[in-house]
Write an enzyme that holds these catalytic residues in place. Structure first.
Site, PDB file in Angstrom:
ATOM      1  N   ALA A   1       0.815  -1.223   0.000  1.00 48.10           N
ATOM      2  CA  ALA A   1       0.000   0.000   0.000  1.00 48.10           C
ATOM      3  C   ALA A   1       0.847   1.272   0.000  1.00 48.10           C
ATOM      4  O   ALA A   1       0.306   2.365  -0.009  1.00 48.10           O
ATOM      5  CB  ALA A   1      -0.935  -0.012   1.210  1.00 48.10           C
TER       6      ALA A   1
ATOM      7  N   GLY B   1       1.778   3.154  -5.790  1.00 45.48           N
ATOM      8  CA  GLY B   1       1.072   2.643  -6.960  1.00 45.48           C
ATOM      9  C   GLY B   1      -0.350   2.148  -6.736  1.00 45.48           C
ATOM     10  O   GLY B   1      -1.188   2.836  -6.144  1.00 45.48           O
TER      11      GLY B   1
ATOM     12  N   ARG C   1       6.940  -2.417   3.069  1.00 43.72           N
ATOM     13  CA  ARG C   1       8.173  -2.294   3.855  1.00 43.72           C
ATOM     14  C   ARG C   1       8.417  -0.859   4.313  1.00 43.72           C
ATOM     15  O   ARG C   1       8.979  -0.630   5.365  1.00 43.72           O
ATOM     16  CB  ARG C   1       9.371  -2.790   3.035  1.00 43.72           C
ATOM     17  CG  ARG C   1       9.402  -4.302   2.824  1.00 43.72           C
ATOM     18  CD  ARG C   1      10.364  -4.689   1.744  1.00 43.72           C
ATOM     19  NE  ARG C   1      10.001  -4.077   0.464  1.00 43.72           N
ATOM     20  CZ  ARG C   1      10.663  -4.223  -0.659  1.00 43.72           C
ATOM     21  NH1 ARG C   1      11.753  -4.953  -0.688  1.00 43.72           N
ATOM     22  NH2 ARG C   1      10.249  -3.635  -1.776  1.00 43.72           N
ATOM     23  N   ARG C   2       8.007   0.123   3.487  1.00 44.43           N
ATOM     24  CA  ARG C   2       8.340   1.521   3.804  1.00 44.43           C
ATOM     25  C   ARG C   2       7.338   2.109   4.800  1.00 44.43           C
ATOM     26  O   ARG C   2       6.323   2.708   4.413  1.00 44.43           O
ATOM     27  CB  ARG C   2       8.423   2.335   2.509  1.00 44.43           C
ATOM     28  CG  ARG C   2       9.679   1.996   1.700  1.00 44.43           C
ATOM     29  CD  ARG C   2       9.651   2.593   0.321  1.00 44.43           C
ATOM     30  NE  ARG C   2       8.673   1.948  -0.547  1.00 44.43           N
ATOM     31  CZ  ARG C   2       8.462   2.278  -1.830  1.00 44.43           C
ATOM     32  NH1 ARG C   2       9.156   3.256  -2.380  1.00 44.43           N
ATOM     33  NH2 ARG C   2       7.565   1.638  -2.552  1.00 44.43           N
TER      34      ARG C   2
ATOM     35  N   ASP D   1       8.262  -7.445   5.364  1.00 47.31           N
ATOM     36  CA  ASP D   1       8.685  -7.910   4.044  1.00 47.31           C
ATOM     37  C   ASP D   1       7.927  -9.207   3.762  1.00 47.31           C
ATOM     38  O   ASP D   1       8.082 -10.190   4.516  1.00 47.31           O
ATOM     39  CB  ASP D   1      10.211  -8.151   4.078  1.00 47.31           C
ATOM     40  CG  ASP D   1      10.772  -8.470   2.709  1.00 47.31           C
ATOM     41  OD1 ASP D   1      10.065  -9.103   1.897  1.00 47.31           O
ATOM     42  OD2 ASP D   1      11.937  -8.086   2.454  1.00 47.31           O
TER      43      ASP D   1
ATOM     44  N   SER E   1      -1.300 -10.138 -13.896  1.00 50.19           N
ATOM     45  CA  SER E   1      -0.736  -9.227 -14.893  1.00 50.19           C
ATOM     46  C   SER E   1      -1.012  -9.804 -16.278  1.00 50.19           C
ATOM     47  O   SER E   1      -1.258 -11.012 -16.416  1.00 50.19           O
ATOM     48  CB  SER E   1       0.781  -9.119 -14.700  1.00 50.19           C
ATOM     49  OG  SER E   1       1.390  -8.448 -15.792  1.00 50.19           O
TER      50      SER E   1
ATOM     51  N   TYR F   1       9.624 -13.080 -14.431  1.00 47.23           N
ATOM     52  CA  TYR F   1       8.466 -12.271 -13.987  1.00 47.23           C
ATOM     53  C   TYR F   1       7.183 -12.896 -14.536  1.00 47.23           C
ATOM     54  O   TYR F   1       6.202 -13.061 -13.798  1.00 47.23           O
ATOM     55  CB  TYR F   1       8.610 -10.810 -14.434  1.00 47.23           C
ATOM     56  CG  TYR F   1       7.421  -9.966 -14.027  1.00 47.23           C
ATOM     57  CD1 TYR F   1       7.166  -9.693 -12.681  1.00 47.23           C
ATOM     58  CD2 TYR F   1       6.518  -9.466 -14.974  1.00 47.23           C
ATOM     59  CE1 TYR F   1       6.050  -8.944 -12.292  1.00 47.23           C
ATOM     60  CE2 TYR F   1       5.411  -8.714 -14.593  1.00 47.23           C
ATOM     61  CZ  TYR F   1       5.189  -8.454 -13.253  1.00 47.23           C
ATOM     62  OH  TYR F   1       4.098  -7.722 -12.862  1.00 47.23           O
TER      63      TYR F   1
ATOM     64  N   PRO G   1      -3.616  -6.491 -15.022  1.00 40.22           N
ATOM     65  CA  PRO G   1      -3.444  -5.253 -15.789  1.00 40.22           C
ATOM     66  C   PRO G   1      -2.346  -5.365 -16.844  1.00 40.22           C
ATOM     67  O   PRO G   1      -1.382  -6.128 -16.703  1.00 40.22           O
ATOM     68  CB  PRO G   1      -3.002  -4.223 -14.733  1.00 40.22           C
ATOM     69  CG  PRO G   1      -3.143  -4.905 -13.391  1.00 40.22           C
ATOM     70  CD  PRO G   1      -3.055  -6.368 -13.670  1.00 40.22           C
ATOM     71  N   GLY G   2      -2.506  -4.529 -17.890  1.00 38.63           N
ATOM     72  CA  GLY G   2      -1.404  -4.239 -18.806  1.00 38.63           C
ATOM     73  C   GLY G   2      -0.570  -3.131 -18.184  1.00 38.63           C
ATOM     74  O   GLY G   2      -0.441  -3.059 -16.960  1.00 38.63           O
TER      75      GLY G   2
END
Ligand code: NDP
Ligand code: 8X3
Length: 252
Positions: free
Chosen positions: A10, A13, A34-35, A60, A140, A153, A183-184
């Site tokens: 969260a 993005g 993490r932030r 993490d 994705s 990925y 998503p693209g």
């Protein structure tokens, strides 16, 4: 009683956009990433703007002990989650398989597959105990197609696609909804992370066309989550109008 959404990743993005949208829709939130500084700032902003309660839990997702102790350590009221958004994820590098960096591979596999699994195990058991819940997995276009140099990925997002289907089957008898959003191209910190801080290279990815923005995906997730009780959206593929496939982007 207000509903609760737990959102991983969260701090940036798509996850951050979901936090705004769900707060606007009066959800209380558990925000993870993490932030911690970013999560705390966001929590304060949402609390002030929407008068919702926000809990912050910084860990993490690659570290299974951290995932379990932080989530299980939340006060009991936060375990009554209605929605889990399995959003934390990343790409590292864009090289042919023969030149791939082993650390990048580990990071992607540990974050996008194992991290998602650790969080899902804890949260799905809460949901089973509560008798309700909805899991939204961020896949994705890379989970639907494989493109040159996307190798690992793409493999991790194909795994998310498989796990989304697996969760839907395994949680069926518990009435828990499961949805994947694929998503693209979405302009977030994603490409900057993929190219390890090379902002110029990241910017080029989104030049010459209108990419999706994080809010587009948050709105799609909200659509899936806000359907009536008897409706489950299994999956949605969401692309920029200018993007027809992973590699086919019409640039002006
Ligand atoms: P961002 O880089 O903007 O956000 C990624 C989020 O994931 C951050 O909040 C980051 O938080 C979190 N995260 C990454 N690694 C970890 C970790 N080890 N532990 C905990 N949290 C972590 O990218 P997006 O918002 O674009 O990506 C969100 C999801 O959407 C990802 O799963 C991505 O694969 C997927 N996606 C993105 C697309 C795009 O084009 N942008 C397209 C298709 C799918 P922090 O660094 O604070 O830990
Ligand atoms: C992110 C989109 O095309 O870079 O999942 O793989 S792509």
């Amino acid at each position: 009683m207000a509903k609760i959404a737990l959102i991983t990743g969260a701090s940036s993005g798509i996850g951050e956009a979901c936090a705004h949208l769900f707060a606007r829709e009066h959800y209380n939130l558990v925000l993870t990433g993490r932030r911690l500084d970013r999560l705390e700032k966001l929590a304060k902003k949402l609390n002030t703007k929407y008068n919702v309660e926000v809990a912050v839990s910084s860990f993490d997702v690659r570290n299974r002990e951290e995932v379990i102790s932080n989530l299980e350590g939340l006060p009991a009221k936060w375990k009554k989650i209605n929605v889990l958004i399995n959003n934390a994820g990343l790409s590292q590098g864009l090289d042919p398989i023969q030149k791939g960096d082993l650390n990048d591979w580990d990071t992607m596999i540990d974050t996008n597959i194992k991290g998602l699994l650790y969080v899902s195990k804890v949260a799905s058991n809460w949901m089973i105990g509560n008798g309700f819940g909805h899991i939204v997995n961020l896949g994705s276009v890379a989970g639907k197609e494989v493109y040159p140099n996307g190798n690992v990925y793409c493999a991790t997002k194909h795994a998310v696609d498989a796990l989304n289907k697996a969760m839907r089957l395994d949680l069926l008898e518990h009435g828990i909804k499961v949805t994947a959003i694929h998503p693209g191209a979405v302009e977030t910190e994603f490409s900057e992370v993929r190219f390890k801080g090379d902002k110029a290279r990241a910017k080029k990815v989104y030049e010459g066309f209108d990419p999706l923005v994080a809010d587009d995906i948050a709105e799609t997730i909200w659509f899936a989550v806000s359907r009536p009780a008897h409706v489950n959206i299994n999956e949605m593929i969401v692309m920029p109008t200018a993007q027809a496939s992973a590699t086919n982007i019409f640039k002006k």
